[in-house]
Write a protein that holds these residues in place. Structure first.
Motif, mmCIF file in Angstrom:
data_model
loop_
_atom_site.group_PDB
_atom_site.id
_atom_site.type_symbol
_atom_site.label_atom_id
_atom_site.label_comp_id
_atom_site.label_asym_id
_atom_site.label_seq_id
_atom_site.Cartn_x
_atom_site.Cartn_y
_atom_site.Cartn_z
ATOM 1 N N GLN A 208 0.824 -1.214 0.000
ATOM 2 C CA GLN A 208 0.000 0.000 0.000
ATOM 3 C C GLN A 208 0.859 1.264 0.000
ATOM 4 O OE1 GLN A 208 -2.672 -0.390 3.353
ATOM 5 N NE2 GLN A 208 -4.370 -0.828 1.971
ATOM 6 N N LEU A 209 1.932 1.242 0.777
ATOM 7 C CA LEU A 209 2.778 2.430 0.892
ATOM 8 C C LEU A 209 3.664 2.643 -0.332
ATOM 9 C CD1 LEU A 209 3.892 2.234 4.610
ATOM 10 C CD2 LEU A 209 2.300 3.860 3.608
ATOM 11 N N GLY A 210 4.061 1.565 -0.966
ATOM 12 C CA GLY A 210 4.930 1.677 -2.137
ATOM 13 C C GLY A 210 6.261 2.308 -1.782
ATOM 14 N N VAL A 211 6.628 3.340 -2.496
ATOM 15 C CA VAL A 211 7.915 3.989 -2.271
ATOM 16 C C VAL A 211 7.947 4.738 -0.928
ATOM 17 C CG1 VAL A 211 7.442 6.186 -3.398
ATOM 18 C CG2 VAL A 211 9.737 5.212 -3.489
ATOM 19 N N PHE A 212 6.792 5.031 -0.372
ATOM 20 C CA PHE A 212 6.740 5.717 0.922
ATOM 21 C C PHE A 212 7.083 4.790 2.081
ATOM 22 C CE2 PHE A 212 3.986 8.454 -1.689
ATOM 23 C CZ PHE A 212 4.708 9.630 -1.553
ATOM 24 N N SER A 213 7.315 3.515 1.780
ATOM 25 C CA SER A 213 7.792 2.617 2.828
ATOM 26 C C SER A 213 9.188 3.033 3.288
ATOM 27 C CB SER A 213 7.783 1.166 2.349
ATOM 28 O OG SER A 213 8.609 1.008 1.223
ATOM 29 N N VAL A 214 9.846 3.872 2.486
ATOM 30 C CA VAL A 214 11.135 4.450 2.887
ATOM 31 C C VAL A 214 10.955 5.254 4.168
ATOM 32 C CG1 VAL A 214 12.894 6.131 2.208
ATOM 33 C CG2 VAL A 214 12.021 4.515 0.545
ATOM 34 N N LEU A 215 9.796 5.856 4.348
ATOM 35 C CA LEU A 215 9.523 6.638 5.555
ATOM 36 C C LEU A 215 9.006 5.774 6.690
ATOM 37 C CD1 LEU A 215 7.734 9.666 3.853
ATOM 38 C CD2 LEU A 215 10.122 9.495 4.550
ATOM 39 N N ALA A 216 8.312 4.704 6.361
ATOM 40 C CA ALA A 216 7.698 3.860 7.391
ATOM 41 C C ALA A 216 8.736 3.039 8.154
ATOM 42 C CB ALA A 216 6.652 2.946 6.769
ATOM 43 N N VAL A 217 9.765 2.578 7.473
ATOM 44 C CA VAL A 217 10.781 1.744 8.131
ATOM 45 C C VAL A 217 11.480 2.512 9.257
ATOM 46 C CG1 VAL A 217 12.970 0.527 7.790
ATOM 47 C CG2 VAL A 217 11.105 0.208 6.161
ATOM 48 N N PRO A 218 12.020 3.709 9.013
ATOM 49 C CA PRO A 218 12.654 4.440 10.113
ATOM 50 C C PRO A 218 11.674 4.856 11.211
ATOM 51 C CG PRO A 218 13.345 5.349 8.022
ATOM 52 C CD PRO A 218 12.246 4.390 7.741
ATOM 53 N N ALA A 219 10.456 5.209 10.824
ATOM 54 C CA ALA A 219 9.474 5.620 11.839
ATOM 55 C C ALA A 219 9.179 4.468 12.791
ATOM 56 C CB ALA A 219 8.193 6.104 11.164
ATOM 57 N N LEU A 220 8.939 3.285 12.251
ATOM 58 C CA LEU A 220 8.689 2.110 13.082
ATOM 59 C C LEU A 220 9.898 1.797 13.946
ATOM 60 C CD1 LEU A 220 6.894 -0.377 13.777
ATOM 61 C CD2 LEU A 220 8.030 -1.545 11.876
ATOM 62 N N PHE A 221 11.065 1.853 13.355
ATOM 63 C CA PHE A 221 12.303 1.554 14.059
ATOM 64 C C PHE A 221 12.495 2.503 15.245
ATOM 65 C CE2 PHE A 221 16.727 1.180 14.927
ATOM 66 C CZ PHE A 221 17.154 -0.026 14.408
ATOM 67 N N ILE A 222 12.353 3.782 14.998
ATOM 68 C CA ILE A 222 12.597 4.778 16.048
ATOM 69 C C ILE A 222 11.544 4.692 17.146
ATOM 70 C CG2 ILE A 222 12.701 7.266 16.499
ATOM 71 C CD1 ILE A 222 14.014 7.485 13.684
ATOM 72 N N LEU A 223 10.294 4.475 16.779
ATOM 73 C CA LEU A 223 9.248 4.336 17.797
ATOM 74 C C LEU A 223 9.498 3.124 18.692
ATOM 75 C CD1 LEU A 223 6.036 5.296 15.800
ATOM 76 C CD2 LEU A 223 7.192 6.612 17.594
ATOM 77 N N LEU A 224 9.899 2.018 18.113
ATOM 78 C CA LEU A 224 10.209 0.836 18.919
ATOM 79 C C LEU A 224 11.442 1.079 19.788
ATOM 80 C CD1 LEU A 224 9.534 -2.030 16.352
ATOM 81 C CD2 LEU A 224 8.195 -1.488 18.393
ATOM 82 N N GLY A 225 12.406 1.828 19.266
ATOM 83 C CA GLY A 225 13.593 2.152 20.042
ATOM 84 C C GLY A 225 13.292 3.064 21.215
ATOM 85 N N ILE A 226 12.438 4.045 21.005
ATOM 86 C CA ILE A 226 12.053 4.945 22.095
ATOM 87 C C ILE A 226 11.247 4.188 23.144
ATOM 88 C CG2 ILE A 226 10.587 6.944 22.647
ATOM 89 C CD1 ILE A 226 11.602 8.238 20.090
ATOM 90 N N ALA A 227 10.505 3.183 22.692
ATOM 91 C CA ALA A 227 9.725 2.368 23.626
ATOM 92 C C ALA A 227 10.610 1.486 24.493
ATOM 93 C CB ALA A 227 8.718 1.509 22.864
ATOM 94 N N GLY A 228 11.882 1.299 24.106
ATOM 95 C CA GLY A 228 12.791 0.580 24.979
ATOM 96 C C GLY A 228 13.508 -0.600 24.369
ATOM 97 N N ILE A 229 13.253 -0.939 23.117
ATOM 98 C CA ILE A 229 13.962 -2.037 22.489
ATOM 99 C C ILE A 229 15.300 -1.517 21.971
ATOM 100 C CG2 ILE A 229 13.898 -3.790 20.687
ATOM 101 C CD1 ILE A 229 10.865 -3.698 20.841
#
Length: 119
Positions: A14-35
């Protein structure tokens, strides 16, 4: 993680090329959560390599590297943030998000552009 792969693939489609933005966002949110970012890089790297993303493997690796670096900068649980907060007698959230937030965001934007243009 294999149970989540069909959902992640549907989201990437669904995101297509915008998955470039989703990968870092997910990564950083999980990192801030403590992983821990190194654990995240290994887990997300293995999962994302099984998906068919509109990114080359090199671009995906660059995204994971940039995301890991930014997570170390803006996570209130990172060692340097905790140490700086203790020595300056401020809250770790203030150091991580207020002081390091703008630099982390700038670093992330440049890294995403570089990863996108590379692949």
């Amino acid at each position: 993680m294999t149970q989540f792969q069909p959902y992640l693939q549907a989201g990437a489609d669904q995101l297509g090329v915008f998955s470039v933005l989703a990968v870092p966002a997910l990564f950083i949110l999980l990192g801030i959560a403590g992983i821990h970012p190194l654990v995240l890089a290994v887990i997300l790297g293995k999962v994302l390599m099984t998906l068919s993303l509109p990114l080359s493997a090199v671009s995906l690796a660059l995204l994971l590297l940039v995301s890991s670096s930014v997570t170390f900068i803006v996570s209130p649980l990172a060692g340097m943030v905790l140490l700086t907060a203790k020595f300056l007698d401020v809250k770790p959230v203030e150091v991580a998000l207020k002081w390091n937030g703008v630099y982390g965001l700038l670093f992330l934007v440049v890294g995403i552009l570089f990863a996108y243009l590379w692949g």
